[in-house]
Design an enzyme around this catalytic site. Structure first.
Site, PDB file in Angstrom:
ATOM      1  CG  LEU A 151     -13.718   1.233  14.012  1.00 23.78           C
ATOM      2  CD1 LEU A 151     -13.813   2.208  12.849  1.00 23.78           C
ATOM      3  CD2 LEU A 151     -14.822   1.537  15.030  1.00 23.78           C
ATOM      4  CB  ILE A 154      -5.361   1.371   9.746  1.00 23.41           C
ATOM      5  CG1 ILE A 154      -3.878   1.124  10.042  1.00 23.41           C
ATOM      6  CG2 ILE A 154      -5.530   2.231   8.496  1.00 23.41           C
ATOM      7  CD1 ILE A 154      -3.148   0.275   9.013  1.00 23.41           C
ATOM      8  CB  SER A 173     -15.685  -4.406  13.877  1.00 25.01           C
ATOM      9  OG  SER A 173     -14.552  -3.684  13.440  1.00 25.01           O
ATOM     10  NE  ARG A 174     -12.996 -10.247  13.833  1.00 25.86           N
ATOM     11  CZ  ARG A 174     -11.810 -10.759  14.126  1.00 25.86           C
ATOM     12  NH1 ARG A 174     -11.580 -12.034  13.919  1.00 25.86           N
ATOM     13  NH2 ARG A 174     -10.857  -9.994  14.624  1.00 25.86           N
ATOM     14  CB  SER A 175     -17.387  -7.377  18.663  1.00 24.93           C
ATOM     15  OG  SER A 175     -16.092  -6.816  18.718  1.00 24.93           O
ATOM     16  CB  ILE A 229      -5.531   1.637   2.633  1.00 24.95           C
ATOM     17  CG1 ILE A 229      -6.531   1.745   3.780  1.00 24.95           C
ATOM     18  CG2 ILE A 229      -5.588   2.891   1.778  1.00 24.95           C
ATOM     19  CD1 ILE A 229      -6.398   0.832   4.910  1.00 24.95           C
ATOM     20  NE  ARG A 231      -0.941  -7.264   3.092  1.00 24.75           N
ATOM     21  CZ  ARG A 231      -0.355  -6.215   3.659  1.00 24.75           C
ATOM     22  NH1 ARG A 231      -0.762  -4.986   3.381  1.00 24.75           N
ATOM     23  NH2 ARG A 231       0.662  -6.381   4.493  1.00 24.75           N
ATOM     24  CG  ASP A 255      -1.684   1.912  -1.167  1.00 21.06           C
ATOM     25  OD1 ASP A 255      -0.964   2.354  -2.085  1.00 21.06           O
ATOM     26  OD2 ASP A 255      -1.250   1.602  -0.046  1.00 21.06           O
ATOM     27  CD  GLU A 260      -0.190  -4.975  -3.723  1.00 21.67           C
ATOM     28  OE1 GLU A 260       0.929  -4.806  -3.182  1.00 21.67           O
ATOM     29  OE2 GLU A 260      -1.253  -4.670  -3.175  1.00 21.67           O
ATOM     30  CG  HIS A 278       1.231  -2.011  -0.968  1.00 23.24           C
ATOM     31  ND1 HIS A 278       0.985  -3.358  -0.857  1.00 23.24           N
ATOM     32  CD2 HIS A 278       1.190  -1.515   0.304  1.00 23.24           C
ATOM     33  CE1 HIS A 278       0.825  -3.675   0.424  1.00 23.24           C
ATOM     34  NE2 HIS A 278       0.942  -2.568   1.145  1.00 23.24           N
TER      35      HIS A 278
HETATM   36  P1  NAP Z   1      -5.902  -4.275  13.201  1.00 23.25           P
HETATM   37  O1  NAP Z   1      -5.850  -3.202  14.210  1.00 23.25           O
HETATM   38  O2  NAP Z   1      -5.576  -5.668  13.602  1.00 23.25           O
HETATM   39  O3  NAP Z   1      -7.363  -4.210  12.524  1.00 23.25           O
HETATM   40  C1  NAP Z   1      -7.719  -5.168  11.603  1.00 23.25           C
HETATM   41  C2  NAP Z   1      -9.200  -5.224  11.378  1.00 23.25           C
HETATM   42  O4  NAP Z   1      -9.424  -6.445  10.650  1.00 23.25           O
HETATM   43  C3  NAP Z   1     -10.026  -5.272  12.650  1.00 23.25           C
HETATM   44  O5  NAP Z   1     -11.101  -4.396  12.539  1.00 23.25           O
HETATM   45  C4  NAP Z   1     -10.494  -6.701  12.705  1.00 23.25           C
HETATM   46  O6  NAP Z   1     -11.828  -6.871  13.094  1.00 23.25           O
HETATM   47  C5  NAP Z   1     -10.494  -7.135  11.263  1.00 23.25           C
HETATM   48  N1  NAP Z   1     -10.319  -8.597  11.190  1.00 23.25           N
HETATM   49  C6  NAP Z   1      -9.266  -9.314  11.621  1.00 23.25           C
HETATM   50  N2  NAP Z   1      -9.488 -10.629  11.389  1.00 23.25           N
HETATM   51  C7  NAP Z   1     -10.714 -10.716  10.844  1.00 23.25           C
HETATM   52  C8  NAP Z   1     -11.516 -11.809  10.404  1.00 23.25           C
HETATM   53  N3  NAP Z   1     -11.085 -13.075  10.487  1.00 23.25           N
HETATM   54  N4  NAP Z   1     -12.730 -11.538   9.900  1.00 23.25           N
HETATM   55  C9  NAP Z   1     -13.181 -10.256   9.818  1.00 23.25           C
HETATM   56  N5  NAP Z   1     -12.474  -9.186  10.224  1.00 23.25           N
HETATM   57  C10 NAP Z   1     -11.262  -9.419  10.729  1.00 23.25           C
HETATM   58  O7  NAP Z   1      -4.920  -3.979  11.985  1.00 23.25           O
HETATM   59  P2  NAP Z   1      -4.387  -2.563  11.472  1.00 23.25           P
HETATM   60  O8  NAP Z   1      -3.131  -2.225  12.172  1.00 23.25           O
HETATM   61  O9  NAP Z   1      -5.515  -1.590  11.460  1.00 23.25           O
HETATM   62  O10 NAP Z   1      -3.991  -2.953   9.969  1.00 23.25           O
HETATM   63  C11 NAP Z   1      -4.975  -3.416   9.079  1.00 23.25           C
HETATM   64  C12 NAP Z   1      -4.330  -3.901   7.803  1.00 23.25           C
HETATM   65  O11 NAP Z   1      -3.963  -2.793   6.993  1.00 23.25           O
HETATM   66  C13 NAP Z   1      -3.020  -4.668   7.971  1.00 23.25           C
HETATM   67  O12 NAP Z   1      -3.227  -6.008   8.342  1.00 23.25           O
HETATM   68  C14 NAP Z   1      -2.391  -4.538   6.611  1.00 23.25           C
HETATM   69  O13 NAP Z   1      -2.741  -5.639   5.796  1.00 23.25           O
HETATM   70  C15 NAP Z   1      -3.014  -3.267   6.045  1.00 23.25           C
HETATM   71  N6  NAP Z   1      -1.984  -2.234   5.855  1.00 23.25           N
HETATM   72  C16 NAP Z   1      -1.780  -1.717   4.614  1.00 23.25           C
HETATM   73  C17 NAP Z   1      -0.826  -0.746   4.414  1.00 23.25           C
HETATM   74  C18 NAP Z   1      -0.577  -0.130   3.066  1.00 23.25           C
HETATM   75  O14 NAP Z   1       0.542   0.237   2.783  1.00 23.25           O
HETATM   76  N7  NAP Z   1      -1.592   0.023   2.240  1.00 23.25           N
HETATM   77  C19 NAP Z   1      -0.036  -0.325   5.487  1.00 23.25           C
HETATM   78  C20 NAP Z   1      -0.274  -0.856   6.739  1.00 23.25           C
HETATM   79  C21 NAP Z   1      -1.250  -1.812   6.922  1.00 23.25           C
HETATM   80  P3  NAP Z   1     -12.399  -6.664  14.560  1.00 23.25           P
HETATM   81  O15 NAP Z   1     -12.554  -5.177  14.673  1.00 23.25           O
HETATM   82  O16 NAP Z   1     -13.676  -7.401  14.509  1.00 23.25           O
HETATM   83  O17 NAP Z   1     -11.370  -7.221  15.492  1.00 23.25           O
END
Ligand code: NAP
Length: 312
Positions: A151, A154, A173-175, A229, A231, A255, A260, A278
């Site tokens: 959470l 995105i 989420s982790r918290s 959506i 990775r 996606d 890829e 993607h």
């Molecule tokens: P974000 O705000 O940093 O959220 C990432 C989530 O991942 C958070 O909920 C976080 O958990 C969790 N996370 C991070 N490190 C972790 C770990 N070591 N173990 C478990 N959970 C972990 O990132 P965002 O902006 O939402 O983007 C998320 C991802 O979407 C991007 O990193 C990218 O790879 C992908 N993306 C894909 C597309 C596409 O075209 N399909 C476009 C944009 C982004 P916590 O809540 O516990 O902190």
């Protein structure tokens, strides 16, 4: 004179904007850096990266005065940030400006998969409706039990949209986070057991590899659907394919994939899987905003101002 190296598949407008603002050299791929004359490489202080292959020590070794890698995209798992940090190289990304588009695509994948939109369109185009047929029944989606893994920025946008669909929203989420009453699960297996659809919105990289594990997929069960959506690496793709083929998972909307763009051909034979190449952030408006944020980070670095969206 400090030079910027823009690496990746920049479109014409992005390339022109970079060249208008900076002393900028554009390369299609990171492996072309080695082919640049040493006197050019030694003037490069910042890289604008739009590549999907790894950018690590090998490339950094070739650019001795590098101080910034400005990534085009919020996910920067292709960049070896640990090595960059150890060398004092800053890394930036492009968060937030793409949240809406990626969340929209997650919802679209869910609707497409559950309401069989792709199959129904193909069936109609083939003349089946005109010749008197009736397309079969799909599944109701509004009001269902749904879960978000991760959470973050995105993930929250996805959850907000699901709430508007009157769904019962769960998340892991982790918290625990402040939410409008969504149900928190500390364990992703417990989350999967409580819902019918799992939306994966984790960061990529080694720490989340296979996070949606065989056990999580088994807990989701034969009515379950995965929408990813984030990775390809965040889901145990082989376990997901096995479960889809065996009918132990109802479907998927994807996606992103492990390999890829040369994705596992097993996906092509699964009618219960919706795939996209993607394109989560791939709209004119959002890509322009991402490119502008990348340029703003480059500009801030060159003028000594605070970076807008640093990640290390
Ligand atoms: P974000 O705000 O940093 O959220 C990432 C989530 O991942 C958070 O909920 C976080 O958990 C969790 N996370 C991070 N490190 C972790 C770990 N070591 N173990 C478990 N959970 C972990 O990132 P965002 O902006 O939402 O983007 C998320 C991802 O979407 C991007 O990193 C990218 O790879 C992908 N993306 C894909 C597309 C596409 O075209 N399909 C476009 C944009 C982004 P916590 O809540 O516990 O902190």
């Amino acid at each position: 004179m400090s030079k910027i190296l823009a690496i990746g598949n920049y479109n014409d407008a992005e390339r022109k904007a970079l060249e208008a603002q900076f002393d900028c050299l554009v390369l299609a791929r990171e492996d072309e850096v080695a082919g640049l004359p040493q006197e050019v490489r030694e003037t490069v202080t910042a890289v604008g990266y739009k590549g999907h292959h790894g950018f690590g020590a090998e490339q950094m070794d070739l650019l001795p005065t590098l101080g910034l890698i400005a990534n085009y995209g919020v996910g920067y798992d292709a960049i070896d940030t640990r090595t960059a940090s150890a060398r004092g190289i800053k890394v930036t990304n492009t968060p937030d400006v793409l949240n809406d588009d990626v969340a929209d695509l997650a919802i679209a994948l869910w609707l497409m998969q559950g309401r069989e939109l792709e199959q129904a369109a193909t069936w109609t185009r083939a003349g089946n409706w005109a010749s008197g047929g009736t397309y079969g029944l799909a599944r109701k989606l509004s009001g269902g039990k749904v879960g978000v893994v991760g959470l973050g920025r995105i993930g929250r946008e996805i959850a907000d949209r699901l709430a508007a669909f009157k769904c019962e929203v769960h998340y892991h989420s982790r918290s625990e986070k402040e939410t409008p009453g969504w149900t928190y699960h500390a364990d992703p297996v417990d989350l999967a057991a409580a819902v019918d659809v799992l939306f994966v919105a984790l960061v990529g990289g080694p720490e989340t590899e296979g996070y949606v594990s065989k056990e999580v997929i088994a807990a989701l069960g034969s009515r379950g659907v995965i929408v990813n959506i984030s990775r390809g690496s965040t889901v145990d793709e082989a376990a997901m394919l096995d479960a889809l083929e065996a009918g132990e998972l109802a479907g998927a909307g994807l996606d992103v994939f492990v390999n890829e763009p040369d994705i596992d051909p097993r996906f092509f034979d699964l009618p219960n899987v919706v795939i996209q190449p993607h394109v989560g952030s791939a709209t004119v408006e959002t890509r322009a905003a991402m490119a502008a944020l990348q340029r703003d980070n480059l500009q801030a670095f060159l003028t000594g101002a605070d970076l807008l969206t640093p990640v290390n």
